[in-house]
Design a protein around this motif. Structure first.
Motif, mmCIF file in Angstrom:
data_model
loop_
_atom_site.group_PDB
_atom_site.id
_atom_site.type_symbol
_atom_site.label_atom_id
_atom_site.label_comp_id
_atom_site.label_asym_id
_atom_site.label_seq_id
_atom_site.Cartn_x
_atom_site.Cartn_y
_atom_site.Cartn_z
ATOM 1 N N ASN A 88 10.839 42.836 49.714
ATOM 2 C CA ASN A 88 11.636 43.147 50.896
ATOM 3 C C ASN A 88 13.095 42.830 50.603
ATOM 4 N N PHE A 89 13.970 43.704 51.071
ATOM 5 C CA PHE A 89 15.404 43.516 50.855
ATOM 6 C C PHE A 89 16.090 43.202 52.181
ATOM 7 N N ASP A 103 22.487 46.540 54.966
ATOM 8 C CA ASP A 103 21.653 47.001 53.849
ATOM 9 C C ASP A 103 22.547 47.115 52.614
ATOM 10 N N ASN A 104 22.385 46.194 51.683
ATOM 11 C CA ASN A 104 23.210 46.225 50.470
ATOM 12 C C ASN A 104 22.359 46.015 49.214
ATOM 13 N N HIS A 105 21.090 46.433 49.270
ATOM 14 C CA HIS A 105 20.201 46.143 48.137
ATOM 15 C C HIS A 105 20.570 46.928 46.880
ATOM 16 N N ASP A 106 21.321 48.017 47.035
ATOM 17 C CA ASP A 106 21.775 48.771 45.871
ATOM 18 C C ASP A 106 23.209 48.427 45.474
ATOM 19 N N SER A 107 23.844 47.528 46.208
ATOM 20 C CA SER A 107 25.201 47.108 45.861
ATOM 21 C C SER A 107 25.177 46.258 44.592
ATOM 22 N N SER A 256 31.605 52.479 41.948
ATOM 23 C CA SER A 256 31.496 52.867 43.363
ATOM 24 C C SER A 256 30.526 51.987 44.137
ATOM 25 N N GLN A 257 29.623 51.279 43.424
ATOM 26 C CA GLN A 257 28.669 50.384 44.094
ATOM 27 C C GLN A 257 29.082 48.909 44.011
ATOM 28 N N LEU A 258 30.185 48.633 43.299
ATOM 29 C CA LEU A 258 30.569 47.251 43.030
ATOM 30 C C LEU A 258 31.222 46.601 44.242
ATOM 31 N N ILE A 259 30.689 45.449 44.637
ATOM 32 C CA ILE A 259 31.273 44.653 45.714
ATOM 33 C C ILE A 259 32.397 43.793 45.135
ATOM 34 N N LYS A 260 33.537 43.786 45.798
ATOM 35 C CA LYS A 260 34.679 43.018 45.312
ATOM 36 C C LYS A 260 34.372 41.523 45.366
ATOM 37 N N GLY A 261 34.685 40.825 44.280
ATOM 38 C CA GLY A 261 34.524 39.382 44.261
ATOM 39 C C GLY A 261 35.616 38.690 45.050
ATOM 40 N N LEU A 262 35.286 37.517 45.601
ATOM 41 C CA LEU A 262 36.240 36.736 46.391
ATOM 42 C C LEU A 262 36.522 35.409 45.701
ATOM 43 N N ASP A 263 37.769 34.929 45.818
ATOM 44 C CA ASP A 263 38.075 33.611 45.283
ATOM 45 C C ASP A 263 37.646 32.537 46.282
ATOM 46 N N GLU A 264 37.967 31.287 45.992
ATOM 47 C CA GLU A 264 37.475 30.191 46.832
ATOM 48 C C GLU A 264 38.040 30.223 48.244
ATOM 49 N N ASN A 265 39.137 30.964 48.437
ATOM 50 C CA ASN A 265 39.742 31.069 49.763
ATOM 51 C C ASN A 265 39.402 32.377 50.462
ATOM 52 N N GLY A 266 38.545 33.186 49.842
ATOM 53 C CA GLY A 266 38.110 34.420 50.472
ATOM 54 C C GLY A 266 38.973 35.623 50.173
ATOM 55 N N SER A 286 22.157 44.732 40.691
ATOM 56 C CA SER A 286 21.826 44.738 42.122
ATOM 57 C C SER A 286 20.503 44.007 42.330
ATOM 58 N N VAL A 287 20.217 43.613 43.574
ATOM 59 C CA VAL A 287 18.924 42.971 43.822
ATOM 60 C C VAL A 287 17.787 43.975 43.694
ATOM 61 N N ALA A 288 18.078 45.260 43.900
ATOM 62 C CA ALA A 288 17.041 46.280 43.697
ATOM 63 C C ALA A 288 16.598 46.279 42.239
ATOM 64 N N ASP A 289 17.554 46.232 41.328
ATOM 65 C CA ASP A 289 17.222 46.196 39.908
ATOM 66 C C ASP A 289 16.580 44.866 39.510
ATOM 67 N N LEU A 290 17.182 43.771 39.929
ATOM 68 C CA LEU A 290 16.659 42.466 39.520
ATOM 69 C C LEU A 290 15.261 42.220 40.058
#
Length: 396
Positions: A88-89, A103-107, A256-266, A286-290
């Motif tokens: 389950n995602f 829903d971000n299981h393919d992100s 196009s599926q990559l979520i931007k990373g955030l630093d410690e301050n967001g 992605s969690v779908a792949d993992l």
């Protein structure tokens, strides 16, 4: 449970580093790390999760909110829950001080040092296919000899018993780009360190001491042995086999599926380029792949994956042990294999119970420098316990 944030045997080195700036320069160069002070306080979010009953239980939703309510705005978690042969995602995002269900299981996220499990799998593939032996001396495969003719095996690189330091000394703390610290560490610098400056912390095989350098060197050597790139090895030996379609070291393939990373301050922060040490932490997924890769771990007939889960070094016999890549924890009724990951813009965790075939995978764009980054690991264990409890009730 021992913690893989800094390595399974090591005590936190906070006492060595006396001020916050020193800590940041040191920790940004390791892929597993504890939180440190200096992050801005975050307003506790409102719980806006809804319509989750088809994916998770009410208790699981409460745990997720409890562990994420102080994360920065724009933080996302993608979660895969493996239970009774199904996956389950579920995902959440904090936006405008509210935690929403998404829903971000393919992100796609950086998975940090979970990459080490993939590098161990590539090693196991070459062992099973008789390209090399686990106990072979790596000097026999290098084009240039290690300083002092040091004898290290492939197994020791994978289970952190090589004696190699956490990082090479020619990766200087004071001159790297703190937002992308590995990007300029190339093959020439690796060769220079290993042939001219190499100094082991202890004799190979004596104890397990976490080394990004060791697994990075392993990934480099495997690609050289197969006369290809690490990315080609990853795709041909793992991604194709397990149908992983968004797992790569090449950001251009999944941009196009990559979520931007955030630093410690967001704030948004650059992705990390691991260069020659890519095998230590350069994979995105992605969690779908993992979840596909995780479900395959429950198939004992898979000789290659089974080899990675075989005990290769005991930290505490029958309790805390190392496989290849995986950390292993045993207790009554459970055998956990696990790994965590952390980079400047991401934190991740995977923990699987091999006895009842339950598991939890979490990918996030929470910085490994955020003061509450350990909540990712805490959440993985809390969610896994809900699955194990469910199995116990059914058995009764």
């Amino acid at each position: 449970m021992f913690n893989l944030k800094i390595g399974p045997l090591e005590m936190f080195l906070n006492s060595i580093l006396k001020n916050t700036q020193q800590k940041k320069k040191y920790f940004i160069l390791i892929l597993f790390l504890y939180a440190f002070s200096g992050c801005t306080d975050e307003k506790v979010a409102f719980n806006g999760q809804k319509d989750y009953s088809q994916h998770i239980t009410e208790l699981q939703a409460k745990y997720i909110f409890a562990e994420t309510k102080e994360f920065p705005n724009n933080t996302q978690l993608a979660i895969a829950i493996l239970h009774n042969g199904t996956t389950n995602f579920y995902g959440i995002k904090r936006e405008n001080d509210t935690v929403f269900s998404i829903d971000n299981h393919d992100s796609v996220f950086e998975i940090g040092s979970i990459s080490k499990v993939f590098t161990a799998t590539l090693l196991a593939d070459m062992v099973v296919n008789q390209q090399l032996g686990l106990d072979d001396n790596i000097n026999d495969y290098l084009e240039w000899p290690l300083k002092g003719d040091v004898k290290i095996t492939f197994k020791q690189l994978s289970n952190h018993t090589s004696g190699l330091p956490r990082l090479p000394t020619n990766l200087p703390l004071d001159s790297v780009d703190l937002q992308n610290p590995y990007k300029d560490y190339d093959e020439q610098k690796l060769k220079q360190y290993l042939t001219q400056h190499l100094q082991l912390n202890q004799n190979p095989g004596e104890k397990s001491e976490y080394s990004n350098l060791g697994v990075g060197l392993l990934g480099f050597m495997l690609s050289k042995i197969d006369s290809t790139s690490y990315e080609n090895l990853l795709q041909s030996k793992i991604c194709t086999k397990y149908k992983l379609v968004r797992t790569t070291t090449d950001r251009d393939q999944i941009r196009s599926q990559l979520i931007k990373g955030l630093d410690e301050n967001g704030n948004e922060t650059p992705n990390w380029d691991l260069n020659v040490l890519v095998g230590a932490g350069g994979i995105l997924s992605s969690v779908a792949d993992l979840s596909k890769f995780a479900q395959a771990q429950f198939n004992d007939s898979d000789q290659i994956l089974s080899l990675t889960r075989k005990v290769s070094f005991s930290l505490e016999p029958n309790k805390a042990e190392m496989g290849l890549g995986w950390a292993i924890q045993k207790d009554i009724g459970k055998k956990l294999i696990m790994h965590s990951g952390g980079t400047g813009g991401y934190r991740s965790n995977i923990v699987l119970n091999m006895v009842n075939q339950n598991g939890v995978i979490i990918l996030s764009n929470l910085s490994a420098f955020h003061k509450n980054n350990m909540n990712i690991d805490n959440l993985g264990i809390r969610l896994l316990k809900t699955l194990d409890k469910s199995n116990t009730i059914v058995q009764q």
